[in-house]
Design a protein around this motif. Structure first.
Motif, mmCIF file in Angstrom:
data_model
loop_
_atom_site.group_PDB
_atom_site.id
_atom_site.type_symbol
_atom_site.label_atom_id
_atom_site.label_comp_id
_atom_site.label_asym_id
_atom_site.label_seq_id
_atom_site.Cartn_x
_atom_site.Cartn_y
_atom_site.Cartn_z
ATOM 1 N N ASP A 269 0.812 -1.218 0.000
ATOM 2 C CA ASP A 269 0.000 0.000 0.000
ATOM 3 C C ASP A 269 0.845 1.268 0.000
ATOM 4 N N GLU A 270 2.009 1.239 0.676
ATOM 5 C CA GLU A 270 2.819 2.450 0.811
ATOM 6 C C GLU A 270 3.823 2.560 -0.328
ATOM 7 N N ILE A 271 4.004 3.762 -0.808
ATOM 8 C CA ILE A 271 5.090 4.061 -1.723
ATOM 9 C C ILE A 271 6.391 3.916 -0.954
ATOM 10 N N ARG A 272 7.408 3.348 -1.597
ATOM 11 C CA ARG A 272 8.701 3.163 -0.927
ATOM 12 C C ARG A 272 9.779 3.912 -1.692
ATOM 13 N N ILE A 273 10.548 4.712 -0.959
ATOM 14 C CA ILE A 273 11.561 5.578 -1.552
ATOM 15 C C ILE A 273 12.868 5.401 -0.788
ATOM 16 N N VAL A 274 13.976 5.299 -1.506
ATOM 17 C CA VAL A 274 15.297 5.172 -0.905
ATOM 18 C C VAL A 274 16.198 6.264 -1.480
ATOM 19 N N GLY A 275 17.477 6.278 -1.038
ATOM 20 C CA GLY A 275 18.450 7.141 -1.696
ATOM 21 C C GLY A 275 19.124 8.179 -0.837
ATOM 22 N N SER A 276 19.562 9.231 -1.506
ATOM 23 C CA SER A 276 20.453 10.262 -0.974
ATOM 24 C C SER A 276 19.983 10.879 0.337
ATOM 25 N N SER A 277 20.923 11.034 1.266
ATOM 26 C CA SER A 277 20.614 11.731 2.517
ATOM 27 C C SER A 277 20.370 13.217 2.270
ATOM 28 N N THR A 278 20.944 13.766 1.195
ATOM 29 C CA THR A 278 20.727 15.177 0.871
ATOM 30 C C THR A 278 19.339 15.405 0.301
ATOM 31 N N VAL A 279 18.880 14.487 -0.560
ATOM 32 C CA VAL A 279 17.552 14.614 -1.147
ATOM 33 C C VAL A 279 16.468 14.218 -0.140
ATOM 34 N N PHE A 280 16.843 13.413 0.852
ATOM 35 C CA PHE A 280 15.881 12.898 1.838
ATOM 36 C C PHE A 280 14.957 13.967 2.430
ATOM 37 N N PRO A 281 15.465 15.104 2.948
ATOM 38 C CA PRO A 281 14.534 16.055 3.567
ATOM 39 C C PRO A 281 13.535 16.663 2.586
ATOM 40 N N TYR A 282 13.927 16.799 1.324
ATOM 41 C CA TYR A 282 12.996 17.310 0.325
ATOM 42 C C TYR A 282 11.905 16.283 0.033
ATOM 43 N N THR A 283 12.312 15.037 -0.154
ATOM 44 C CA THR A 283 11.334 13.984 -0.426
ATOM 45 C C THR A 283 10.426 13.775 0.776
ATOM 46 N N GLN A 284 10.983 13.862 1.974
ATOM 47 C CA GLN A 284 10.170 13.710 3.173
ATOM 48 C C GLN A 284 9.138 14.829 3.267
ATOM 49 N N ALA A 285 9.534 16.039 2.903
ATOM 50 C CA ALA A 285 8.595 17.161 2.921
ATOM 51 C C ALA A 285 7.457 16.937 1.923
ATOM 52 N N VAL A 286 7.795 16.415 0.732
ATOM 53 C CA VAL A 286 6.757 16.119 -0.260
ATOM 54 C C VAL A 286 5.851 15.006 0.254
ATOM 55 N N ALA A 287 6.427 13.996 0.890
ATOM 56 C CA ALA A 287 5.640 12.891 1.428
ATOM 57 C C ALA A 287 4.631 13.386 2.460
ATOM 58 N N GLU A 288 5.066 14.283 3.332
ATOM 59 C CA GLU A 288 4.166 14.829 4.353
ATOM 60 C C GLU A 288 3.060 15.661 3.717
ATOM 61 N N GLN A 289 3.417 16.484 2.736
ATOM 62 C CA GLN A 289 2.426 17.307 2.053
ATOM 63 C C GLN A 289 1.416 16.429 1.318
ATOM 64 N N PHE A 290 1.909 15.405 0.660
ATOM 65 C CA PHE A 290 1.051 14.473 -0.076
ATOM 66 C C PHE A 290 0.066 13.782 0.870
ATOM 67 N N ALA A 291 0.562 13.285 1.985
ATOM 68 C CA ALA A 291 -0.318 12.595 2.942
ATOM 69 C C ALA A 291 -1.354 13.547 3.516
ATOM 70 N N ASN A 292 -0.951 14.778 3.811
ATOM 71 C CA ASN A 292 -1.895 15.769 4.350
ATOM 72 C C ASN A 292 -2.970 16.129 3.329
ATOM 73 N N ASN A 293 -2.573 16.232 2.061
ATOM 74 C CA ASN A 293 -3.512 16.652 1.016
ATOM 75 C C ASN A 293 -4.496 15.555 0.634
ATOM 76 N N THR A 294 -4.032 14.316 0.669
ATOM 77 C CA THR A 294 -4.833 13.220 0.114
ATOM 78 C C THR A 294 -5.418 12.281 1.155
ATOM 79 N N GLY A 295 -4.824 12.243 2.346
ATOM 80 C CA GLY A 295 -5.244 11.254 3.337
ATOM 81 C C GLY A 295 -4.700 9.868 3.059
ATOM 82 N N ALA A 296 -3.893 9.724 2.019
ATOM 83 C CA ALA A 296 -3.280 8.433 1.685
ATOM 84 C C ALA A 296 -2.138 8.145 2.657
ATOM 85 N N PRO A 297 -1.724 6.876 2.755
ATOM 86 C CA PRO A 297 -0.577 6.556 3.617
ATOM 87 C C PRO A 297 0.655 7.344 3.200
#
Length: 346
Positions: A25-53
């Protein structure tokens, strides 16, 4: 935008993998520690906007992320990997050999590679690239000879620098930040040295002789967790840290940037290229998982949104230096349409 522009080979892969992949059910993302905070921010925004996991985002380092991402298709393999450098040909070939035959590349913006010290360090740091190389390179010129690095104090490199031990915490070899640091700082610094310039040594010589960080103590590999470097700098005001600008940006209450060639790292100096150590940031999408992993398309739409990527968007507020408007529109079209990347040249 169309999300159906997949080749027959990808559709065949989807047919084979759809049942297994859809079990997750969950999208899975790996990779760069530098890109991590940006992707995490998008993940939080996505979950807040959609209610998806909320997507599961792991900081594995660029190299480690590529190995995991290219391991295959199906629910046991991640959907996206972040990278603080472009995918290498060897990694692309690994993907193809494991059935990951169509991947979309997204250059999301730019980041500076920062040196930083604790705010309690009261010295006005300003280093040349040559001084950085002399402090951290495994071998350096001494009295006309290329030898193992003997320097232990900054003042031995330049008497105007502090008379304190050289101690720098930085990324390991698996990190894209390490790759970029070697290319943009160490190679460039080595090329500044009179020994190299007067000796007429070319880029191949520099790559062969100036790529190794010293291993005798002054440079310490701190792992993929850049937050650990922040903690170590707070504990030792004489130490310096090396990481992406986003981590400095997020910790300006605790840290201050080291000027390089007289220029302080900032979103403005990275954007106008006056800061000498900057690099593009990427993520890569496994197209065989589009339309199979729930919400993956919607997450990609959020990552590609103007709210996220435009100058003044929520990622630029976290330190990402935005693309120009023309490049952003081109990026959005390519990623949302699932345009597959070509094999890198090297």
């Amino acid at each position: 935008m169309s999300y159906s522009k997949f080749s027959a080979s990808v559709l065949a892969i989807l047919a084979v993998s759809a049942t297994a992949a859809a079990a997750r059910d969950e999208i899975r993302i790996v990779g760069s520690s530098t890109v991590f905070p940006y992707t995490q921010a998008v993940a939080e925004q996505f979950a807040n906007n959609t209610g998806a996991p909320s997507p599961i985002v792991e900081s594995t380092g660029t190299g480690g992320g590529m190995q995991i991402f290219c391991g295959g298709i199906g629910e046991q393999h991640p959907d996206i990997t972040g990278a603080s450098r472009a995918m290498k040909k060897s990694e692309f070939d690994l993907c193809v050999s494991n059935g990951v035959t169509e991947v979309t590349e997204a250059l999301i913006g730019f980041d500076g590679l920062s040196m930083a010290v604790a705010r309690s360090n009261d010295f006005d740091w300003d280093l040349t690239l040559g001084e950085i190389y002399l402090a951290l390179g495994a071998q350096v010129p001494v009295n006309g000879e290329w030898v193992d690095n003997p320097y232990t104090k900054w003042s031995e490199i330049n008497p105007d620098l502090p008379d304190t031990d050289i101690l720098a915490y930085g990324p390991p070899p698996t990190s894209g930040t390490r790759d970029a640091w070697v290319e943009l700082a160490m190679h460039a610094g080595c090329e500044e040295l009179d020994f190299v310039k007067e000796g007429g040594f070319d880029g191949d010589w520099v790559e062969e002789n100036c790529s190794r960080m010293r291993t005798d103590g002054p440079f310490v590999e701190a792992g993929e967790n850049d937050n650990l470097i922040v903690q170590r700098l707070e504990a030792d005001p004489n130490a310096v840290g090396i990481f992406g600008y986003s981590f400095l940006y997020e910790n300006l209450d605790k840290l201050k940037g080291v000027k390089i060639e007289g220029v302080e790292p900032s979103t403005d100096t990275i954007a106008d290229k006056s800061y000498p150590v900057s690099r593009p940031l990427y993520f890569y999408v496994k197209n065989a998982h589009r339309g199979v992993i729930p919400n993956l398309e919607e997450f990609i739409e959020e990552y590609m949104s103007d709210d996220a990527l435009e100058a003044g968007g929520y990622l630029s507020e976290r330190g990402l230096v935005a693309l120009s408007e023309d490049r952003l529109r081109e990026l959005q079209d390519a990623v949302l349409d699932g345009k597959p990347m070509a094999s890198p040249e090297k």
